[in-house]
Enzyme design. Structure first.
Site, mmCIF file in Angstrom:
data_model
loop_
_atom_site.group_PDB
_atom_site.id
_atom_site.type_symbol
_atom_site.label_atom_id
_atom_site.label_comp_id
_atom_site.label_asym_id
_atom_site.label_seq_id
_atom_site.Cartn_x
_atom_site.Cartn_y
_atom_site.Cartn_z
ATOM 1 N N ASN A 10 15.340 17.799 -39.050
ATOM 2 C CA ASN A 10 15.396 17.752 -37.584
ATOM 3 C C ASN A 10 16.253 16.557 -37.185
ATOM 4 O OD1 ASN A 10 14.950 17.504 -34.866
ATOM 5 N ND2 ASN A 10 12.764 17.003 -35.042
ATOM 6 N N TRP A 11 17.447 16.853 -36.744
ATOM 7 C CA TRP A 11 18.385 15.766 -36.454
ATOM 8 C C TRP A 11 18.158 15.115 -35.091
ATOM 9 C CZ3 TRP A 11 23.824 17.871 -38.416
ATOM 10 C CH2 TRP A 11 23.796 17.898 -39.815
ATOM 11 N N LYS A 12 17.313 15.687 -34.285
ATOM 12 C CA LYS A 12 16.987 15.117 -32.965
ATOM 13 C C LYS A 12 18.277 14.846 -32.173
ATOM 14 C CE LYS A 12 12.736 13.474 -34.923
ATOM 15 N NZ LYS A 12 11.587 12.590 -34.861
ATOM 16 N N HIS A 93 7.617 20.498 -30.620
ATOM 17 C CA HIS A 93 7.718 19.177 -31.252
ATOM 18 C C HIS A 93 7.051 18.130 -30.354
ATOM 19 C CE1 HIS A 93 9.377 15.460 -32.811
ATOM 20 N NE2 HIS A 93 9.560 16.119 -33.942
ATOM 21 N N GLU A 95 7.844 15.240 -29.498
ATOM 22 C CA GLU A 95 8.706 14.555 -28.531
ATOM 23 C C GLU A 95 8.909 15.421 -27.293
ATOM 24 O OE1 GLU A 95 11.721 13.606 -31.412
ATOM 25 O OE2 GLU A 95 10.276 12.230 -32.319
ATOM 26 N N GLU A 165 2.624 17.764 -37.717
ATOM 27 C CA GLU A 165 3.288 16.482 -37.536
ATOM 28 C C GLU A 165 2.388 15.554 -36.735
ATOM 29 O OE1 GLU A 165 7.802 16.908 -38.152
ATOM 30 O OE2 GLU A 165 7.380 17.088 -36.024
ATOM 31 N N GLY A 171 8.612 8.943 -37.013
ATOM 32 C CA GLY A 171 9.558 7.870 -36.719
ATOM 33 C C GLY A 171 8.965 6.479 -36.872
ATOM 34 N N SER A 209 7.745 10.756 -41.100
ATOM 35 C CA SER A 209 8.139 9.698 -42.047
ATOM 36 C C SER A 209 8.209 10.156 -43.501
ATOM 37 C CB SER A 209 7.223 8.472 -41.909
ATOM 38 O OG SER A 209 7.354 7.907 -40.617
HETATM 39 P P1 PGA Z 1 10.635 11.411 -38.948
HETATM 40 O O1 PGA Z 1 10.581 12.642 -37.897
HETATM 41 O O2 PGA Z 1 10.831 11.997 -40.314
HETATM 42 O O3 PGA Z 1 11.796 10.555 -38.493
HETATM 43 O O4 PGA Z 1 9.314 10.688 -38.839
HETATM 44 C C1 PGA Z 1 9.943 13.831 -38.224
HETATM 45 C C2 PGA Z 1 10.015 14.812 -37.077
HETATM 46 O O5 PGA Z 1 9.908 14.390 -35.930
HETATM 47 O O6 PGA Z 1 10.199 16.023 -37.286
#
Ligand code: PGA
Length: 248
Positions: A10-12, A93, A95, A165, A171, A209
């Protein structure tokens, strides 16, 4: 070591078109019977990713809207995504739930729209730190999962890829322990099968993470089928090393 591993990046809101092209110059892996690889670039890099990536890498989007077209400023339709070669979409997700305010109901409509139009939803769910500390982890996830699957039949439920998640692990550099992740992934499979009314063999990923130093332990757990990786998916070597650390 016989199970197939799902390695999803997931490149966000990272990776311009130029950076996407550069990534794929150095990433020559593809899905086979041992690994299923997908990357989820930002919308403007989807087309470039599809062109630059090996055919065996699925290209996914990080969001979509459930309506087919019309007056929905700033949204993107499933047919627009398909035009870019997209086959998967991350939905729910944390976020989007917690920064952009997406509700369980909105996420459910998007999941249904993807299934109706032949895209694979990568449905994310997970608890926040205060919810875990208050002993509400399973209540929160029960609500999130039931809301998303409410109007789906067993066949549809089987087509979704699930991603646990925990919000506190995303993150932060602080992944869930393998025992914590295994507990939730195993519980999720039971719940999904119970809602479906039969064993649909759900695919459940862990995200939060994940990096080469912890992937072997996480991916070796029985109920964990793969990883949804954020930060560590932005570099080709680190991304593939998450799988290699497990496989070797
Ligand atoms: P992260 O993000 O590996 O940077 O913790 C995971 C995600 O949000 O899918």
């Amino acid at each position: 070591m016989s199970k197939k591993i799902y390695l999803y990046g997931n490149w966000k809101m990272n990776m311009t078109v130029a950076e996407t092209e550069e990534f794929f110059k150095n990433f020559n892996y593809k899905s086979d019977d041992k690994i299923d690889i997908a990357v989820f670039p930002t919308f403007t890099s989807l087309h470039a990713a599809r062109k630059a990536a090996n055919d065996g890498v699925h290209i996914g989007a990080q969001n979509c809207y459930f309506e087919a077209k019309g007056a929905f400023t700033g949204e993107i339709s499933i047919s627009m995504l398909k035009e870019c070669g997209v086959t998967h979409v991350i939905l729910g997700h944390s976020e989007r739930r917690h920064i952009l305010g997406e509700s369980d109901e909105l996420v459910a409509k998007k999941v249904k729209a993807c299934l109706d139009n032949g895209l694979v939803p990568v449905f994310c769910y997970g608890e926040m730190l205060d919810e875990r500390e208050a002993g509400k982890t399973f209540d929160v996830m029960d609500r999130q999962i039931r809301a998303a699957l409410k109007d789906l039949n067993a066949e549809e439920i089987s087509k979704i890829i699930y991603a646990y998640e925990p919000v506190w692990a995303i993150g932060t550099g602080k992944a869930a322990t393998s025992a914590q992740a295994e507990e939730v992934c195993a519980w999720s499979k039971k719940l999904i099968n119970e809602i479906a009314g039969k064993d649909v063999k759900p695919v459940v990923l862990y995200g939060g993470s994940v990096k080469p130093s912890n992937s072997k332990e996480l991916l070796s757990m029985d109920a964990i089928d793969g990883a949804l990786v954020g930060g560590a998916s932005l570099k080709p070597d680190t991304f593939i090393e998450i799988y290699n650390a497990y496989a070797k």
